[in-house]
Scaffold this motif. Structure first.
Motif, mmCIF file in Angstrom:
data_model
loop_
_atom_site.group_PDB
_atom_site.id
_atom_site.type_symbol
_atom_site.label_atom_id
_atom_site.label_comp_id
_atom_site.label_asym_id
_atom_site.label_seq_id
_atom_site.Cartn_x
_atom_site.Cartn_y
_atom_site.Cartn_z
ATOM 1 N N HIS A 155 48.908 47.574 46.559
ATOM 2 C CA HIS A 155 47.655 46.812 46.329
ATOM 3 C C HIS A 155 47.298 45.879 47.501
ATOM 4 N N LEU A 156 46.896 46.508 48.612
ATOM 5 C CA LEU A 156 46.693 45.781 49.870
ATOM 6 C C LEU A 156 45.741 44.595 49.762
ATOM 7 N N ASP A 157 44.739 44.712 48.904
ATOM 8 C CA ASP A 157 43.801 43.596 48.744
ATOM 9 C C ASP A 157 43.957 42.945 47.366
ATOM 10 N N TYR A 158 45.184 42.880 46.921
ATOM 11 C CA TYR A 158 45.546 42.210 45.659
ATOM 12 C C TYR A 158 44.926 40.818 45.561
ATOM 13 N N ILE A 159 44.813 40.145 46.682
ATOM 14 C CA ILE A 159 44.274 38.785 46.734
ATOM 15 C C ILE A 159 42.874 38.693 46.126
ATOM 16 N N LEU A 160 42.110 39.802 46.183
ATOM 17 C CA LEU A 160 40.740 39.776 45.668
ATOM 18 C C LEU A 160 40.700 39.594 44.155
ATOM 19 N N ARG A 161 41.774 39.929 43.471
ATOM 20 C CA ARG A 161 41.792 39.741 42.014
ATOM 21 C C ARG A 161 41.602 38.273 41.641
ATOM 22 N N TYR A 162 42.061 37.375 42.504
ATOM 23 C CA TYR A 162 42.201 35.984 42.095
ATOM 24 C C TYR A 162 41.318 35.016 42.884
ATOM 25 N N GLY A 163 40.539 35.530 43.825
ATOM 26 C CA GLY A 163 39.623 34.667 44.561
ATOM 27 C C GLY A 163 38.556 34.085 43.646
ATOM 28 N N PRO A 164 37.996 32.939 43.997
ATOM 29 C CA PRO A 164 36.989 32.292 43.150
ATOM 30 C C PRO A 164 35.824 33.196 42.777
ATOM 31 N N PHE A 170 33.198 39.677 49.621
ATOM 32 C CA PHE A 170 34.172 40.334 50.491
ATOM 33 C C PHE A 170 33.497 41.413 51.316
ATOM 34 N N ASP A 171 33.714 41.365 52.619
ATOM 35 C CA ASP A 171 33.193 42.376 53.538
ATOM 36 C C ASP A 171 34.329 42.754 54.482
ATOM 37 N N VAL A 172 34.703 44.017 54.459
ATOM 38 C CA VAL A 172 35.810 44.467 55.302
ATOM 39 C C VAL A 172 35.573 44.115 56.766
ATOM 40 N N LYS A 173 34.329 44.117 57.192
ATOM 41 C CA LYS A 173 34.014 43.824 58.602
ATOM 42 C C LYS A 173 34.507 42.442 59.018
ATOM 43 N N ASP A 174 34.596 41.511 58.068
ATOM 44 C CA ASP A 174 35.049 40.160 58.404
ATOM 45 C C ASP A 174 36.530 40.127 58.791
ATOM 46 N N TYR A 175 37.263 41.179 58.434
ATOM 47 C CA TYR A 175 38.703 41.210 58.681
ATOM 48 C C TYR A 175 39.114 42.506 59.385
ATOM 49 N N MET A 176 38.134 43.169 60.012
ATOM 50 C CA MET A 176 38.362 44.505 60.546
ATOM 51 C C MET A 176 39.521 44.566 61.531
#
Length: 269
Positions: A155-164, A170-176
């Motif tokens: 679950h590579l983007d597990y963090i998204l479950r719990y963000g405010p 979320f935009d992948v380009k921001d972390y490309m």
């Protein structure tokens, strides 16, 4: 039905489902092969959660080996583990699989960053939403550069479950640049990722990782991918795997993987 390679039982500190009940749920949902992957988070911070993610290895492996022999030929049972990694534990866990040759499969996951579990509000109070996401992904990059004793990253983007706002902004380009580096390292090391449908019954509208990340992984040459429900209950084994398979095919994936003694085996989607 695709095999479920991310299932939890009562051996995990955050799960109360008896292992036989989880196996029965998998059978009931049409699965022919599963891999039990209970939690082991070495040095999980005591103040990060109210659970103890250590694992009774002797009892765990003895139980799974016995059940595997009992279930043949009705159900193929593989023996796995989900290891929570932190930069501080990469070295001590670097030869874990050599100590436990019973293992077929290891999920490497990130559950704690800088002593904080993102499940709890203090993590985002410290970093903010976008800053918290970036810090989490940077941690994964460090781990894949310093740790190789695993099969797939979970679950590579597990963090998204719990963000405010979860993935609303979320935009992948921001972390490309981070994800390109993560995938380059995973692919070059002969490792893979999972498509984790646990997010779909936790209020999100996509499986982990985000479809844009799956697309990037494939475009960069990624081939090793497993299916996982992340089920902790008697309901969700194999959850919406048919849709997950369709998504992978639409992105150009031709195969999914199972594992035996940590070696991937490829099967047509």
């Amino acid at each position: 039905m695709y095999p479920d390679y991310h299932l939890h039982t009562g051996f995990s500190a955050d799960c109360r489902t008896h292992i036989r009940d989880q196996i029965e749920a998998a059978r009931r949902n049409g699965l022919k092969e599963i891999c039990i992957t209970d939690h082991y988070d070495h040095d999980f911070p005591k103040d990060a959660a109210e659970v103890d993610f250590r694992l009774d290895f002797d009892r765990y492996f003895d139980t799974l080996v016995r059940l595997r022999e009992e279930l043949v030929p009705d159900l193929t049972l593989k023996i796995g583990i989900e290891q929570g990694l932190m930069p501080s534990t990469c070295k001590v866990l670097s030869d874990f699989s050599k100590r436990y040759p019973q293992l077929d499969f290891i999920i490497c996951s990130s559950h704690v960053v800088d002593g904080f579990d993102p499940y709890y509000p203090p993590y985002f109070e410290k970093w903010g939403e976008k800053g918290g996401y970036r810090r989490y992904f940077e941690e994964i990059l460090y781990i894949v550069r310093h740790f190789q004793d695993y099969s797939v990253y979970g679950h590579l983007d597990y963090i998204l479950r719990y963000g405010p706002t979860k993935a609303e902004h979320f935009d992948v380009k921001d972390y490309m640049e981070i994800f390109e580096a993560i995938f380059r390292q995973i692919i070059d090391n002969g490792k893979g990722i999972e498509i984790n449908t646990g997010s779909l019954y936790r209020g999100m509208d996509f499986a982990h990782p985000h479809p844009d990340l799956l697309r990037l992984f494939k475009e960069m040459g990624g081939e090793i991918i497993t299916f996982g429900s992340d089920s902790h209950d008697r309901i969700h084994a194999g959850y919406r795997f048919d849709e997950a398979g369709e998504l992978l095919r639409s992105l150009g994936f031709k195969y999914y993987c199972t594992f035996s003694r940590l070696k991937p085996e490829f099967h047509p989607l």
